[in-house]
Design an enzyme around this catalytic site. Structure first.
Site, PDB file in Angstrom:
ATOM      1  N   GLY A 141       0.818  -1.200   0.000  1.00 21.98           N
ATOM      2  CA  GLY A 141       0.000   0.000   0.000  1.00 21.98           C
ATOM      3  C   GLY A 141       0.852   1.249   0.000  1.00 21.98           C
ATOM      4  O   GLY A 141       2.012   1.234   0.401  1.00 21.98           O
ATOM      5  N   SER A 142       0.272   2.320  -0.483  1.00 17.26           N
ATOM      6  CA  SER A 142       0.963   3.608  -0.468  1.00 17.26           C
ATOM      7  C   SER A 142      -0.068   4.694  -0.239  1.00 17.26           C
ATOM      8  O   SER A 142      -1.204   4.607  -0.712  1.00 17.26           O
ATOM      9  CB  SER A 142       1.717   3.852  -1.785  1.00 17.26           C
ATOM     10  N   GLY A 143       0.334   5.716   0.513  1.00 18.84           N
ATOM     11  CA  GLY A 143      -0.566   6.819   0.809  1.00 18.84           C
ATOM     12  C   GLY A 143       0.143   8.146   0.738  1.00 18.84           C
ATOM     13  O   GLY A 143       1.251   8.253   0.216  1.00 18.84           O
ATOM     14  N   TYR A 144      -0.498   9.177   1.274  1.00 20.41           N
ATOM     15  CA  TYR A 144       0.073  10.514   1.255  1.00 20.41           C
ATOM     16  C   TYR A 144       1.428  10.548   1.949  1.00 20.41           C
ATOM     17  O   TYR A 144       2.336  11.267   1.532  1.00 20.41           O
ATOM     18  CB  TYR A 144      -0.859  11.506   1.967  1.00 20.41           C
ATOM     19  N   THR A 145       1.563   9.756   3.031  1.00 24.31           N
ATOM     20  CA  THR A 145       2.754   9.847   3.877  1.00 24.31           C
ATOM     21  C   THR A 145       3.655   8.639   3.774  1.00 24.31           C
ATOM     22  O   THR A 145       4.869   8.767   3.710  1.00 24.31           O
ATOM     23  CB  THR A 145       2.332  10.014   5.350  1.00 24.31           C
ATOM     24  N   LYS A 146       3.057   7.436   3.768  1.00 22.63           N
ATOM     25  CA  LYS A 146       3.830   6.215   3.976  1.00 22.63           C
ATOM     26  C   LYS A 146       3.713   5.248   2.805  1.00 22.63           C
ATOM     27  O   LYS A 146       2.747   5.268   2.045  1.00 22.63           O
ATOM     28  CB  LYS A 146       3.347   5.510   5.251  1.00 22.63           C
ATOM     29  N   VAL A 148       4.124   0.992   2.269  1.00 25.38           N
ATOM     30  CA  VAL A 148       4.183  -0.289   2.977  1.00 25.38           C
ATOM     31  C   VAL A 148       4.606  -1.357   1.978  1.00 25.38           C
ATOM     32  O   VAL A 148       3.977  -1.521   0.927  1.00 25.38           O
ATOM     33  CB  VAL A 148       2.833  -0.662   3.609  1.00 25.38           C
ATOM     34  N   LYS A 162       7.280  -0.262   6.835  1.00 22.78           N
ATOM     35  CA  LYS A 162       6.670   1.046   6.608  1.00 22.78           C
ATOM     36  C   LYS A 162       7.791   2.078   6.544  1.00 22.78           C
ATOM     37  O   LYS A 162       8.673   2.092   7.408  1.00 22.78           O
ATOM     38  CB  LYS A 162       5.721   1.414   7.751  1.00 22.78           C
ATOM     39  N   ASP A 277      -9.061   7.882  12.617  1.00 20.68           N
ATOM     40  CA  ASP A 277      -9.289   7.411  11.239  1.00 20.68           C
ATOM     41  C   ASP A 277      -9.731   5.956  11.320  1.00 20.68           C
ATOM     42  O   ASP A 277      -8.967   5.039  11.063  1.00 20.68           O
ATOM     43  CB  ASP A 277      -8.023   7.564  10.403  1.00 20.68           C
TER      44      ASP A 277
END
Length: 500
Positions: A141-146, A148, A162, A277
């Site tokens: 997974g990938s997001g705004y900050t991190k 994985v 992470k 969240d």
């Protein structure tokens, strides 16, 4: 060829991740907590000296704000007693005027561990050396900050890593605003540092296990300073669509695990913790057990209030007002927030459908009490544990007539071959009808309710509750020896034992 393009991009990103982690292994300088916020790069900033100083000051301010978020989490486990001795009780503990007093009781060892890995031997956890010769498997997974990433360590053990998403929105926006990649990396990495602290403080079977971390010193020389990599046990992302098609027993387990987690969070070493969240994507399963894997948005801060109107919980379709306590905080706000989010994201979808008839009234009570916030987390956990006790013991089946099993002939130590299967839903097998039962009597009741069923087999396999797995079928050709199984056949059908 869009598929090939996606594969190439994924491969390039994985290569970048691995390179970033390996570079971090070379960083080993030492920095005192609080002595200096950051070593900023000497890259030329846009504009004149004044603009440069202004940007640097703004970034330092942001770093200080992130540090203040972590300060309350660094209090020792017995922080209540220590805080009282230092005059830091109640809401005053989090006030900025007590920062100096807080520094005097901070867990410096924990901060040093996060920044430099100095206590990993004491913790018996993995460090940077554990990541040597690892193999990246896939991006989870990938997001705004991190970001994985799933990797296999040198010994073959799979773990999840992470780390800061260098291509993420948070990093990109920070560099655009402050023109300092290294300072921005440190700023964005504070979420990872906060998560490490929370994982250390909130150890529980339903929180993902922190196996260790690899920390690059933020004050290190060169552009690679400030990297942080968190090493976690590997879990499977929670797939709600798949879970909705699972047997009720597995869906109940997810809800039970969640309630046990929320009960712990309501009285954790940090106080009552709210999951701000609260989404299914924040959870994974490890060997069927639900675990919270994202803690960077968890908060142990109490909400101050003057009247009850200041203690309103707002949800898309419901609002709740809680009492403002005499000490000026919203009583039970975090706990109630967690309960209602559990109700609307999990219980609503997973609990009522296909619940055992003998338990439906208890399930309905849970749905009503949590959906209306009439029960606290202690009462909710008690209700779940009561259902589990009844389900495992079979007491909810008292209304089944004992004589129902007399319609079947039993062959112990036998299995079947040449089976004619039929499907039922939900089943533990997609190829046939396999359900969990407490006893042969419950299996006979189920078989009688299926028009296609003429026999069933109790296998030696059991579910997480200790119930048997029973296989139901229309017919079979032969009986074969099987020391772990029992075959029950309706007396209208007389099978023959195979001589093979």
């Amino acid at each position: 060829m869009p598929g090939m393009g996606n594969s190439l991009r994924a491969a390039a990103l994985l290569a970048f991740v691995v390179l970033s982690i390996l570079v971090s292994l070379l960083i080993s300088s030492v920095q005192q907590f609080g002595a200096g916020i950051s070593h900023f790069s000497n890259a030329t900033l846009a504009g004149d000296e004044g603009e440069s100083a202004s940007l640097r000051g703004a970034l330092i301010h942001q770093l200080n704000e992130r540090r203040k978020e972590i300060i309350p989490l660094l209090l020792p486990h017995d922080d209540d007693d220590d805080a009282d001795e230092n005059g830091l009780s109640g809401e005053s503990r989090h006030s900025s005027q007590h920062d100096q007093a807080l520094d005097s009781i901070l867990d410096y060892g924990l901060w040093n561990e996060i920044t430099h890995g100095t206590r990993k031997a004491h913790m018996d956890e993995m460090g940077c050396d554990s990541l040597v010769d690892m193999q990246a498997v896939e991006i989870l997974g990938s997001g705004y900050t991190k970001l994985v990433v799933k990797v296999n360590l040198a010994g073959g053990q799979p773990v999840a890593l992470k780390l800061v998403n260098e291509q993420g929105i948070d990093m990109g926006k920070c560099v655009e605003d402050f023109k300092d990649p290294q300072g921005c990396r440190e700023l964005v990495s504070y979420k990872l540092k906060k998560e490490i602290v929370l994982l250390q403080r909130l150890r529980h079977p339903n929180v993902i296990k922190l196996k260790g971390h690899c920390a690059g010193d933020a004050g290190g020389r060169g552009v690679e300073g400030g990297r942080v990599t968190v090493i976690l046990e590997q879990g499977n992302p929670l797939q709600m669509i798949q879970l909705l098609q699972s047997p009720w027993e597995d869906r109940f387990r997810v809800c039970l695990d969640l309630v046990r987690l929320l009960h712990f969070l309501s009285q954790s070493p940090l106080g009552s913790v709210a999951l701000l969240d609260f989404q299914p994507r924040q959870f994974v399963t490890v060997s069927g057990e639900l675990k919270l894997t994202d803690l960077d948005d968890a908060s142990a801060e109490e909400t101050s209030c003057q009247t009850d109107a200041d203690c309103t919980l707002q949800f898309p379709h419901r609002n709740f007002t809680l009492p403002c306590s005499a000490r000026g905080v919203c009583e039970g706000l975090s706990e109630k927030r967690n309960i209602y989010n559990a109700y609307r994201y999990f219980f609503t979808y997973l609990l009522p459908h296909q619940a055992p008839p003998g338990l439906t009234h208890l399930v309905d009570h849970i749905m009503n009490s949590t959906g209306e916030l009439k029960a606290d987390i202690n009462q909710t956990l008690e209700a779940f544990e009561h259902i589990l006790l009844l389900y495992k013991s079979g007491l909810h089946l008292d209304n089944l007539p004992p004589s129902i099993i007399r319609d079947y002939t039993v062959m112990r130590g036998m299995g079947t071959s040449g089976n004619v299967e039929y499907r039922c839903w939900p089943s533990y097998s997609q190829q046939g009808c396999v359900l969990s039962v407490h006893s042969a009597r419950e299996a006979a009741y189920i078989c009688n309710s299926h028009s296609q069923c003429n026999s069933f087999t109790l296998t030696g396999q059991r579910t997480w509750t200790g119930r048997f797995l029973a296989s139901f079928r229309s017919s079979f050709s032969h009986l074969v020896p099987d020391g772990t199984s029992e075959v029950y056949v309706k007396k209208t059908k007389a099978p023959e034992t195979s001589t093979v």
